[in-house]
Scaffold this active site. Structure first.
Site, mmCIF file in Angstrom:
data_model
loop_
_atom_site.group_PDB
_atom_site.id
_atom_site.type_symbol
_atom_site.label_atom_id
_atom_site.label_comp_id
_atom_site.label_asym_id
_atom_site.label_seq_id
_atom_site.Cartn_x
_atom_site.Cartn_y
_atom_site.Cartn_z
ATOM 1 N N ASP A 1 0.533 -3.921 -3.511
ATOM 2 C CA ASP A 1 0.062 -4.947 -2.587
ATOM 3 C C ASP A 1 1.045 -6.124 -2.651
ATOM 4 O O ASP A 1 1.787 -6.258 -3.641
ATOM 5 C CB ASP A 1 -1.343 -5.379 -3.045
ATOM 6 N N ASP B 1 0.410 -9.955 -1.135
ATOM 7 C CA ASP B 1 -0.223 -11.253 -1.425
ATOM 8 C C ASP B 1 -1.166 -11.173 -2.621
ATOM 9 O O ASP B 1 -2.055 -10.323 -2.662
ATOM 10 C CB ASP B 1 -1.022 -11.734 -0.209
HETATM 11 C C1 2M8 Z 1 -3.159 -11.988 5.784
HETATM 12 O O1 2M8 Z 1 -3.306 -11.049 4.753
HETATM 13 C C2 2M8 Z 1 -3.849 -11.470 3.488
HETATM 14 C C3 2M8 Z 1 -3.839 -10.267 2.566
HETATM 15 O O2 2M8 Z 1 -4.658 -10.372 1.481
HETATM 16 C C4 2M8 Z 1 -5.257 -12.035 3.611
HETATM 17 O O3 2M8 Z 1 -6.117 -11.444 4.235
HETATM 18 O O4 2M8 Z 1 -5.458 -13.087 3.007
HETATM 19 C C5 2M8 Z 1 -2.316 -11.367 6.913
HETATM 20 O O5 2M8 Z 1 -2.466 -12.133 8.049
HETATM 21 C C6 2M8 Z 1 -0.849 -11.306 6.562
HETATM 22 O O6 2M8 Z 1 -0.137 -10.852 7.669
HETATM 23 C C7 2M8 Z 1 -0.366 -12.667 6.115
HETATM 24 O O7 2M8 Z 1 0.960 -12.617 5.693
HETATM 25 C C8 2M8 Z 1 -1.247 -13.178 4.979
HETATM 26 C C9 2M8 Z 1 -0.839 -14.560 4.528
HETATM 27 O O8 2M8 Z 1 -1.680 -15.006 3.495
HETATM 28 O O9 2M8 Z 1 -2.606 -13.215 5.380
HETATM 29 MG MG MG Z 2 -3.690 -9.058 -2.197
HETATM 30 MG MG MG Z 3 -2.888 -7.364 0.837
#
Ligand code: 2M8
Ligand code: MG
Ligand code: MG
Length: 270
Positions: free
Chosen positions: A6, A8
Site C-alpha cells: 500500500d 498512503d
Molecule cells: C485517496 O486515497 C487514500 C488511501 O488510503 C484515502 O482514502 O485516504 C485517493 O484519493 C488517492 O488518490 C490520494 O492520493 C490520497 C491522498 O491522501 O487519498
Molecule cells: Mg493506506
Molecule cells: Mg491505500
C-alpha cells in the site's frame, strides 16, 4: 519473494507523504532483485509520477485493485486478458468511474448533506482534504474506475450508506481519508491475479508474496498474501486479518514500520 505494498500510511507517511524512512530498504530490495509492487488507491496518473520518485519500474496496481499494469518485458509472454496502454500491459478488473458517480447521484437523495465525492470537489477542496500539493491533487482527481467520497455524517449513518451502496452493486472500501466507491474489485484480487500469472510463466521459479498495508482497504490483500504485514497507523486501528497463518504487525508507523518489518523478514531469511 514479491512485495506488494500500500502507499498512503504504509510506504508513505499518512500526514506528510514522506517516504524517507523506507528508502534504504527500497534500495536493498532492488539490489536483491525483489520486486516491489505498489498496490494502492491512487490513480494511474499519480503512480506514473510516484514510481519515478521511488525508483520503481515494475508492475503496479491502481485504484484499489481496479487495474494492474505490467511493464513490457517484465514477463516473457503477454499476460492473457491484458491490453496495451503506453508501455504497459493492463488488466482491468472493474467498470469505469461514471457508473459509480451515477449511482452516487441517486444515493445522494437519501443522504443529502452527508458526503461529497471527488467529482464534486474543486482542486482546492481536494488539497484541503488530503494535504497533497495542487499538482498532486490534480493527478489524484484523474480517476478511471471509482469515486473517493469524503464522509461528513455520523458513523452510524456511514454504515447505512455503505450497506446501501453494496445493495446497489458497489463495493465501498474505507481508505485512510475517503470511502472509495467502485465495483467488485480489491487489492487481494489483483495480488492473486499477479501470483497466478507468475506461477504460469515461471513454473520453476517458486515465489512467495508479502503484503504490507495499514487500512481496511488492505484487508483483502493481506488476507491473500503468504505473509501479511499490518503497518501501524496514526489514524485507525490495524486492519482485521482473520485466520492468517503468517500475520505480523509493526511497532512503528508508516514507512518506519515498513522498514522495520522488511528488515526483520530479510534477517530471518539469511
Ligand atoms: C485517496 O486515497 C487514500 C488511501 O488510503 C484515502 O482514502 O485516504 C485517493 O484519493 C488517492 O488518490 C490520494 O492520493 C490520497 C491522498 O491522501 O487519498
Ligand atoms: Mg493506506
Ligand atoms: Mg491505500
Amino acid at each position: 519473494f514479491v512485495v506488494f505494498t500500500d502507499m498512503d500510511g504504509t510506504l508513505l507517511d499518512h500526514h506528510t507523504y514522506s517516504m524517507d524512512a523506507a528508502i534504504p530498504m527500497l534500495n536493498r530490495l532492488k539490489q536483491l532483485g525483489i520486486p516491489v509492487i505498489p498496490n494502492t488507491s491512487k490513480t494511474y496518473a499519480e503512480m506514473r509520477v510516484l514510481r519515478e520518485t521511488l525508483g520503481l519500474d515494475g508492475p503496479f496496481c491502481v485504484e484499489n485493485g481496479a487495474a494492474i499494469h505490467i511493464p513490457h518485458g517484465f514477463f516473457e509472454q503477454k499476460p492473457p486478458g491484458t491490453q496495451w496502454q503506453d508501455d504497459h500491459w493492463v488488466h482491468q478488473f472493474c467498470s469505469r468511474k461514471h457508473y459509480w458517480t451515477n449511482l452516487l447521484r441517486q444515493v445522494k437523495e437519501r443522504y443529502p448533506d452527508s458526503f461529497v465525492g471527488f467529482s464534486d470537489m474543486s482542486l482546492d477542496d481536494i488539497v484541503a482534504a488530503t494535504g497533497l500539493s495542487p499538482a498532486q491533487a490534480a493527478l489524484a482527481a484523474q480517476r478511471q474506475y471509482g469515486e473517493p467520497v469524503l464522509w461528513r455524517g455520523s458513523e452510524q449513518q456511514k454504515q447505512q450508506f455503505m450497506d446501501d451502496l453494496r445493495q446497489n452493486g458497489a463495493t465501498p472500501l474505507q481508505g485512510g481519508r475517503f470511502i472509495h466507491v467502485s465495483g467488485d474489485c480489491n487489492k487481494g484480487q489483483a495480488l492473486r491475479w499477479f501470483m497466478q500469472e507468475w506461477r504460469r510463466q515461471y513454473p520453476h521459479k517458486p515465489c512467495r508474496s508479502i503484503a504490507l498495508g495499514d487500512g481496511n482497504n488492505d484487508i483483502a490483500m493481506l488476507q491473500a498474501a503468504d505473509v501479511a504485514i499490518r503497518i501501524l497507523s496514526p489514524v485507525n486501528p490495524p486492519p482485521t486479518v482473520q485466520g492468517h497463518p503468517h500475520c505480523l504487525t509493526s511497532t512503528l508507523e508508516g514507512p518506519a514500520g515498513w522498514n522495520e518489518m522488511l528488515t526483520q523478514l530479510l534477517e530471518q531469511q539469511v
